[in-house]
Design an enzyme around this catalytic site. Structure first.
Site: not given
Length: 259
Positions: A7-8, A13, A109-110
């Site tokens: 989740v961004g 996605v 995410d990183l």
């Protein structure tokens, strides 16, 4: 099959992984005010269209940089598939083969990008993620996240111009033929798209200099292919790299927790 959810700030996605490949990847806008039922309905529909029962999903892992959505999707996944998902965050980082810089500050995410790059290359690597933000995550060959650089993403920069100026339009992300824009659209493309080429090259060169030149670079993110002239900078362009990292975190955590 393994379900990874990333989740961004722009999109959520959902990827289904099986037999060393992403069988399906679905994308939907990430809206913090949207009810869990909406995401569940979409996921059920995707699985139905793929002719897959809920029981086909053996385990789930959730990475989210949108705090308001994390508990919503965590509960939805648990209720839908009958098992608690692995949630990427500081609570699971000690189980990973990474030394993570400021674990309560770095985005999930990183960390996923760093783990995917470390697992794939086993050497100093810069992961350049072309998303809502343009991020540069550097991981060493021995698994240390050495640092991160963050700039506004391509779309974010263009939308900022569009939103904060009275006469500038929102334009598509395309490489113009010249840096000398002869129309407003081409002028914005020259300034941002060509400008971002210079930004990416400059930051990668600066990071490599600080690491005495021993560092490769890989690109990921939905916009990773939008500046073809950058292709020579990267050893690989892997749009699914973040999902790969999310999946690997889930696998690593589950293996560590098995009796």
């Amino acid at each position: 099959m393994h379900l990874a959810v990333d989740v961004g700030n722009t999109d959520a996605v959902f990827g289904l992984y099986d037999t060393d490949t992403w069988r399906f990847v679905w994308r939907t806008p990430a809206r913090p005010d949207e009810a869990a039922g909406s995401y569940e309905a979409r996921l059920r529909l995707w699985l139905l269209e793929a002719n897959l029962p809920l029981s086909a999903v053996q385990d789930t892992v959730l990475s989210s940089v949108v705090p308001n959505l994390t508990p919503t999707l965590r509960a939805m996944l648990g209720d839908l598939f009958g098992h608690e998902p692995v949630v990427v965050g500081p609570g699971v980082y000690p189980l990973l083969p990474l030394n993570i810089l400021r674990p309560h500050e770095i985005g999930a995410d990183l960390v996923a990008n760093a783990l995917a790059a470390y697992t794939r290359y086993q050497r100093n690597c810069i992961v350049v993620d072309f998303g809502t933000a343009l991020t540069f995550t550097t991981v060493s060959g021995d698994g240390q996240i050495l640092g991160v650089a963050i700039a506004p993403g391509l779309k974010t920069a263009i939308r900022s111009l569009f939103s904060n100026t009275a006469q500038l339009p929102e334009v598509p992300i395309q490489v113009p033929e010249s840096a000398l824009g002869l129309s407003t659209t081409h002028a914005i493309q020259a300034g941002i798209v060509l400008g971002y080429e210079g930004l990416v090259r400059s930051l990668i060169d600066r990071i490599r200099t600080e690491l005495n030149g021993d560092c490769i670079a890989v690109a990921t993110g939905g916009l990773s292919g939008q500046i073809p002239s950058l292709r020579d900078v990267f050893v690989d362009v892997i749009p699914s790299l973040t999902l790969d990292g999310v999946r690997l975190i889930g696998e690593t955590v589950r293996a560590q927790k098995q009796p």
